[in-house]
Design a protein around this motif. Structure first.
Motif, PDB file in Angstrom:
ATOM      1  N   GLU A  99       0.855  -1.189   0.000  1.00 42.26           N
ATOM      2  CA  GLU A  99       0.000   0.000   0.000  1.00 42.26           C
ATOM      3  C   GLU A  99       0.889   1.237   0.000  1.00 42.26           C
ATOM      4  OE1 GLU A  99      -2.224   2.061   3.488  1.00 42.26           O
ATOM      5  OE2 GLU A  99      -3.601   0.533   2.697  1.00 42.26           O
ATOM      6  N   VAL A 100       0.586   2.187  -0.879  1.00 42.34           N
ATOM      7  CA  VAL A 100       1.369   3.423  -0.976  1.00 42.34           C
ATOM      8  C   VAL A 100       0.425   4.606  -0.835  1.00 42.34           C
ATOM      9  CG1 VAL A 100       2.900   4.819  -2.400  1.00 42.34           C
ATOM     10  CG2 VAL A 100       3.069   2.326  -2.490  1.00 42.34           C
ATOM     11  N   THR A 101       0.797   5.529   0.039  1.00 44.67           N
ATOM     12  CA  THR A 101       0.038   6.756   0.249  1.00 44.67           C
ATOM     13  C   THR A 101       0.916   7.946  -0.125  1.00 44.67           C
ATOM     14  OG1 THR A 101      -1.201   5.750   2.071  1.00 44.67           O
ATOM     15  CG2 THR A 101      -1.229   8.154   1.911  1.00 44.67           C
ATOM     16  N   ALA A 102       0.412   8.796  -0.979  1.00 40.29           N
ATOM     17  CA  ALA A 102       1.135  10.003  -1.404  1.00 40.29           C
ATOM     18  C   ALA A 102       0.458  11.219  -0.778  1.00 40.29           C
ATOM     19  CB  ALA A 102       1.154  10.118  -2.915  1.00 40.29           C
ATOM     20  N   ARG A 103       1.211  11.958   0.015  1.00 44.35           N
ATOM     21  CA  ARG A 103       0.685  13.173   0.644  1.00 44.35           C
ATOM     22  C   ARG A 103       1.230  14.377  -0.116  1.00 44.35           C
ATOM     23  NH1 ARG A 103      -2.058  11.684   4.973  1.00 44.35           N
ATOM     24  NH2 ARG A 103      -1.547   9.690   5.957  1.00 44.35           N
ATOM     25  N   CYS A 104       0.318  15.188  -0.633  1.00 46.09           N
ATOM     26  CA  CYS A 104       0.710  16.280  -1.514  1.00 46.09           C
ATOM     27  C   CYS A 104      -0.175  17.486  -1.262  1.00 46.09           C
ATOM     28  CB  CYS A 104       0.616  15.828  -2.981  1.00 46.09           C
ATOM     29  SG  CYS A 104      -0.985  15.107  -3.412  1.00 46.09           S
ATOM     30  N   ASP A 105      -0.067  18.472  -2.135  1.00 42.90           N
ATOM     31  CA  ASP A 105      -0.870  19.684  -2.047  1.00 42.90           C
ATOM     32  C   ASP A 105      -2.261  19.388  -2.590  1.00 42.90           C
ATOM     33  OD1 ASP A 105      -1.852  22.208  -1.839  1.00 42.90           O
ATOM     34  OD2 ASP A 105      -0.703  23.049  -3.498  1.00 42.90           O
ATOM     35  N   PRO A 107      -5.884  16.545  -1.933  1.00 45.59           N
ATOM     36  CA  PRO A 107      -6.337  15.311  -1.285  1.00 45.59           C
ATOM     37  C   PRO A 107      -5.243  14.245  -1.279  1.00 45.59           C
ATOM     38  CG  PRO A 107      -7.964  16.108  -2.869  1.00 45.59           C
ATOM     39  CD  PRO A 107      -6.731  16.920  -3.080  1.00 45.59           C
ATOM     40  N   VAL A 108      -5.264  13.422  -0.247  1.00 45.47           N
ATOM     41  CA  VAL A 108      -4.317  12.311  -0.152  1.00 45.47           C
ATOM     42  C   VAL A 108      -4.642  11.289  -1.238  1.00 45.47           C
ATOM     43  CG1 VAL A 108      -3.550  10.395   1.295  1.00 45.47           C
ATOM     44  CG2 VAL A 108      -3.928  12.636   2.303  1.00 45.47           C
ATOM     45  N   VAL A 109      -3.601  10.773  -1.893  1.00 44.19           N
ATOM     46  CA  VAL A 109      -3.767   9.773  -2.949  1.00 44.19           C
ATOM     47  C   VAL A 109      -3.225   8.453  -2.412  1.00 44.19           C
ATOM     48  CG1 VAL A 109      -3.219   9.124  -5.309  1.00 44.19           C
ATOM     49  CG2 VAL A 109      -3.523  11.538  -4.720  1.00 44.19           C
ATOM     50  N   ARG A 110      -4.039   7.401  -2.476  1.00 50.26           N
ATOM     51  CA  ARG A 110      -3.647   6.119  -1.903  1.00 50.26           C
ATOM     52  C   ARG A 110      -4.019   4.983  -2.860  1.00 50.26           C
ATOM     53  NH1 ARG A 110      -6.032   6.671   2.518  1.00 50.26           N
ATOM     54  NH2 ARG A 110      -4.252   7.207   3.835  1.00 50.26           N
ATOM     55  N   ASN A 137      -4.038  15.462 -10.826  1.00 43.68           N
ATOM     56  CA  ASN A 137      -3.348  16.577 -11.463  1.00 43.68           C
ATOM     57  C   ASN A 137      -4.242  17.247 -12.502  1.00 43.68           C
ATOM     58  OD1 ASN A 137      -1.209  18.294 -11.868  1.00 43.68           O
ATOM     59  ND2 ASN A 137      -0.200  16.984 -13.357  1.00 43.68           N
ATOM     60  N   ALA A 138      -5.029  16.443 -13.230  1.00 45.29           N
ATOM     61  CA  ALA A 138      -5.948  17.007 -14.218  1.00 45.29           C
ATOM     62  C   ALA A 138      -7.028  17.837 -13.543  1.00 45.29           C
ATOM     63  CB  ALA A 138      -6.582  15.890 -15.045  1.00 45.29           C
ATOM     64  N   ARG A 139      -7.506  17.362 -12.392  1.00 43.93           N
ATOM     65  CA  ARG A 139      -8.523  18.136 -11.670  1.00 43.93           C
ATOM     66  C   ARG A 139      -7.964  19.450 -11.151  1.00 43.93           C
ATOM     67  NH1 ARG A 139     -10.187  12.889  -9.798  1.00 43.93           N
ATOM     68  NH2 ARG A 139      -8.810  13.091  -7.992  1.00 43.93           N
ATOM     69  N   LYS A 140      -6.677  19.453 -10.777  1.00 47.30           N
ATOM     70  CA  LYS A 140      -6.067  20.696 -10.313  1.00 47.30           C
ATOM     71  C   LYS A 140      -5.976  21.720 -11.436  1.00 47.30           C
ATOM     72  CE  LYS A 140      -3.201  18.688  -6.658  1.00 47.30           C
ATOM     73  NZ  LYS A 140      -1.809  18.442  -6.202  1.00 47.30           N
ATOM     74  N   ARG A 141      -5.663  21.227 -12.663  1.00 48.51           N
ATOM     75  CA  ARG A 141      -5.508  22.158 -13.791  1.00 48.51           C
ATOM     76  C   ARG A 141      -6.838  22.723 -14.258  1.00 48.51           C
ATOM     77  NH1 ARG A 141      -1.933  18.126 -15.955  1.00 48.51           N
ATOM     78  NH2 ARG A 141      -3.547  17.632 -17.481  1.00 48.51           N
ATOM     79  N   VAL A 142      -7.883  21.920 -14.123  1.00 48.75           N
ATOM     80  CA  VAL A 142      -9.191  22.346 -14.627  1.00 48.75           C
ATOM     81  C   VAL A 142     -10.097  22.622 -13.437  1.00 48.75           C
ATOM     82  CG1 VAL A 142     -11.136  21.772 -16.102  1.00 48.75           C
ATOM     83  CG2 VAL A 142      -8.866  20.915 -16.663  1.00 48.75           C
TER      84      VAL A 142
END
Length: 245
Positions: A99-105, A107-110, A137-142
């Motif tokens: 299991e990999v969780t990415a914490r970024c600017d 929502p958390v992506v898991r 990333n697409a949701r951030k751009r649009v």
């Protein structure tokens, strides 16, 4: 040692894996080549093994995978990697869980995946996480009011959008800028040709360059096959590859 579980998560039932089972789960498959110069992610990587001791060579392998995922979201500051062994004998081919969780600017992506060994599970979870990061990333751009929102037809065709200063000098400069040397247009003409200097690169490097420039395809010279090739976006955030025979 106290174990904190997320809501809905249960500790797997059954006996703990033996040392032989764990050692076999970390054996590198024949199709996975040893990385001579593994990439290191810029984000912090935290490993957690549940009844599993993670060897150093596998940490290096996972770090290289995560470094390639960072290009989809440079705002990632931390990866959390959890490895566990599923003791259910009826699911022996899906016994290893990553299991990999990415914490970024944002929502958390898991993502989570299972496999007959930890290498297979890592490849699967990397694919899942890549798709989720691309969607995020697409949701951030649009966004509705953000700089990446779609431009309406009225805004795009407004005179102010076409020419900021509609003076004769500005119009002449604009015409000269977009002059392609064609005096008489006919359907099916090639009106522009571009030559680009390029160094041979791998498919992964070509995907990185395509994401970097934000295009839907990228033409490159494949370093492995020495053939002109094209990577392109497909539906559901997958990629395609075209090579000349």
């Amino acid at each position: 040692m106290s174990v904190i579980h997320r809501k809905g998560q249960r500790e797997p039932k059954g006996p703990a894996p033996t040392e032989a089972e764990i050692s076999e789960a970390f054996e590198r498959p024949a199709h996975v080549q040893e990385i001579s110069e593994p990439a290191q992610p810029d984000a912090e990587v935290v490993f957690n093994g549940r009844n599993v001791v993670i060897p150093e060579h596998f940490r290096v392998y996972v770090g290289d995978k995560l470094a390639r995922l960072e290009r989809f979201d440079p705002s990632i500051v931390r990866f959390e990697v959890v490895l566990s062994h599923e003791p259910n004998r009826r699911q022996q081919k899906q016994a290893q869980v990553v299991e990999v969780t990415a914490r970024c600017d944002g929502p958390v992506v898991r993502a989570q995946a299972s496999g007959e060994n930890f290498y297979a599970a890592t490849e699967s979870v990397a694919d899942k996480l890549q798709k989720q990061l691309r969607r995020a990333n697409a949701r951030k751009r649009v966004r509705k009011n953000g700089p990446g929102r779609p431009v309406s037809l009225a805004e795009a065709t407004a005179p102010a959008a076409l020419v900021d200063d509609p003076s004769p000098e500005t119009l002449a400069e604009a015409e000269a800028k977009w002059d392609d040397g064609v005096d008489f247009y006919e359907p099916g003409q090639i009106v522009r040709v571009k030559d680009h200097d390029a160094q041979p690169m791998t498919v992964d490097e070509a995907l990185y360059e395509m994401e970097l420039v934000g295009h839907d395809f990228f033409l490159f010279q494949d370093k492995e096959t020495e053939k002109p090739s094209v990577v392109y976006r497909r539906h559901a955030f997958d990629y395609g590859l075209i090579r000349l025979a």
